[in-house]
Design a protein around this motif. Sequence first.
Motif, short mmCIF file in Angstrom:
data_model
loop_
_atom_site.label_atom_id
_atom_site.label_comp_id
_atom_site.label_asym_id
_atom_site.label_seq_id
_atom_site.Cartn_x
_atom_site.Cartn_y
_atom_site.Cartn_z
N ASP A 113 0.85 -1.19 0.00
CA ASP A 113 0.00 0.00 0.00
C ASP A 113 0.89 1.24 0.00
OD1 ASP A 113 -1.75 2.08 0.46
OD2 ASP A 113 -2.79 1.11 2.13
N VAL A 115 0.27 4.34 -0.92
CA VAL A 115 -0.35 5.58 -0.42
C VAL A 115 -0.17 5.67 1.09
CG1 VAL A 115 -2.52 6.82 -0.16
CG2 VAL A 115 -1.97 5.72 -2.34
N SER A 116 -0.39 4.57 1.78
CA SER A 116 -0.21 4.57 3.24
C SER A 116 1.26 4.70 3.62
CB SER A 116 -0.79 3.29 3.85
OG SER A 116 -2.19 3.23 3.66
N MET A 117 2.14 4.08 2.83
CA MET A 117 3.56 4.12 3.15
C MET A 117 4.11 5.55 3.06
SD MET A 117 6.69 1.92 1.47
CE MET A 117 6.78 2.78 -0.10
N ARG A 119 2.28 8.40 3.21
CA ARG A 119 1.47 9.43 3.87
C ARG A 119 2.21 10.15 5.00
NH1 ARG A 119 -3.21 6.80 4.39
NH2 ARG A 119 -4.00 7.69 2.46
N PRO A 120 2.96 9.46 5.87
CA PRO A 120 3.62 10.18 6.98
C PRO A 120 4.77 11.08 6.55
CG PRO A 120 3.42 7.82 7.44
CD PRO A 120 3.14 8.00 6.00
N ASP A 124 0.78 15.22 1.08
CA ASP A 124 -0.40 14.45 0.71
C ASP A 124 0.06 13.23 -0.08
OD1 ASP A 124 -3.18 13.94 0.63
OD2 ASP A 124 -3.25 14.60 -1.44
N SER A 125 -0.71 12.17 0.01
CA SER A 125 -0.41 10.93 -0.69
C SER A 125 -1.71 10.41 -1.28
CB SER A 125 0.20 9.91 0.28
OG SER A 125 0.51 8.70 -0.36
N CYS A 126 -1.74 10.21 -2.59
CA CYS A 126 -3.00 9.85 -3.23
C CYS A 126 -2.78 8.83 -4.35
CB CYS A 126 -3.71 11.08 -3.80
SG CYS A 126 -2.87 11.82 -5.22
N SER A 127 -3.84 8.17 -4.72
CA SER A 127 -3.84 7.24 -5.85
C SER A 127 -4.81 7.77 -6.89
CB SER A 127 -4.27 5.85 -5.40
OG SER A 127 -4.29 4.95 -6.49
N GLU A 156 0.25 7.83 -6.70
CA GLU A 156 0.31 6.45 -7.17
C GLU A 156 -0.40 6.35 -8.52
OE1 GLU A 156 -0.65 2.48 -4.81
OE2 GLU A 156 -2.50 3.36 -5.61
#
Length: 535
Positions: A113, A115-117, A119-120, A124-127, A156
């Motif tokens: 995943d 996007v989750s990896m 995010r911190p 912003d982190s998006c697909s 992503e």
Amino acid sequence: MKGSDALVKCLENERVRHVFGIPGEENLDLMDSLIDSDMEFVLTRHESSAAFMAGMIGRLTRRPGACLTTLGPGASNMVIGVAEAYLSHNPMVAMSGQVGRECQRDPRKQYIDLVSMFRPITKDSCSIRNADDIPELTHRAFDLASRERPGPVFMELPEDVLKEGTDAAPSTMWKDGGRHDASDVRDVEMVRSLIASAERPLVLAGAGVLRADAVHQLRSFVAAWNMPAAMTWMGAGAVAYDDPLSLNTIGLRGADTVREVFSEADLIILVGFDLIEFEPKFWNVGRKQVVYLGEAPCDTVPGFRPDVELIGDLGKMLAGLSRLPARRANWASDIRRQLHDSLAALPGEDGRGVKPQHIIKAVRDSLGQKDVAISDVGAHLIWMAKRYPVYEPHTMLVSNGLIPMGVGVPWAIAAKLVHPERKVVASVGDGSFAMTCMELETARRLGTPFVAVVWSDASYELIRLRQEKAFGRNTGTSFGMVDVVKFAESVGVEGHRVETSDELREALVGCLRDDSLAVIEVVVDKGGNDGLLVG
């Protein structure tokens, strides 16, 4: 058109010139679409280097750099460079291919995943789940990455979305980083009154001054009030070293040459200052008031808030504060004189290698005031930050956030792409050189000449020193010697090995004069490192 074609048009619309990365199966369509674009895909030898280069492009141009990897291991390798951009506030858009939407399940080979990896360590982190969303999400990513405080945004790119048809067109407007209006006139007058009533005001300027392109206004501000100014490592050059008001760089805690000013000042004015670079407990000493001027709110550190905080267009605020000053004598002139005397003093040489002070001076003497010196991470970084006079912004490039090893060579490539007319020297430890030295082949392929000065001592010196200070012994800090000259020559790069400061100066001058891509290995006398520990 395909989603990959739409994304390329969006990247062109955002004024991207280079995309750094490594291709893979899941970004095949995007790689093919890039061939017909105005952008250059820069193949790097490792994904971390691609992210380092993109982050430095963002730092030097104030527009997001772009990097591209593929799924799983490729994206994971990019993490360190994205995290560096995050903690250094460098604008970047990081992209990675991914398996198709219907194949995204756990467990599946090479799928994680992303996007989750990310995010911190991103703003912003998006697909991107639909090709029609590419223009909106791409423009949003670049806009968000640019806004103060800037940083990376991750996108992503599922491979089926890149193949999907779309008629969506890119946004027609490119936005700057989003300036606020200047603060209320009454707030500016309050700060003016505080400065006028202070006996020993001090400016601490950070990278936010460079990000706001407010160097000229800062110099006018300190000149108008005749106030001393010190810069963080990443704000270096905001006020020139030879300016009578400049205290050069700070950030070595108790080891700062000018640390006396922290206790003597009765008013500190933080200008574009990021607290991550230099926490208040090291400079907020004694009873004093603190004013913060910036284009974003002062970041948070437990137990500290500025007494006055002005948020707005930094250039306009500084210009307003420069009017009707109450000038006074430069109260820190003696401290500045001590700084200059300290940097001018050089230890004698005893034939055991080149002392760090002589290496720094040789690099400084070989470069013009607008040329670029880069420091990788290690003991040499502390020497550079402590002893390198900086005259212009972005001419001493160091990390002061994540502080990862291995940035020196990738950053030199990025600096040369942005400033091909300038000379570039990268100061690199032999430990950090081993991490990204294959990017010398990238530099040769791109035609980006610079000189890498490799400090050769076969040791992770700062860690050795800390182990010995804590336990009286050390382990895991020494490694075998590598023939740096033969390695350089193996990838088509000029190589030299020097053992005296005179040999170093001669090699540096010659390589820079000839505009060579070169490596100079310097045998270092590390005996003076014991005094580098900074708490």
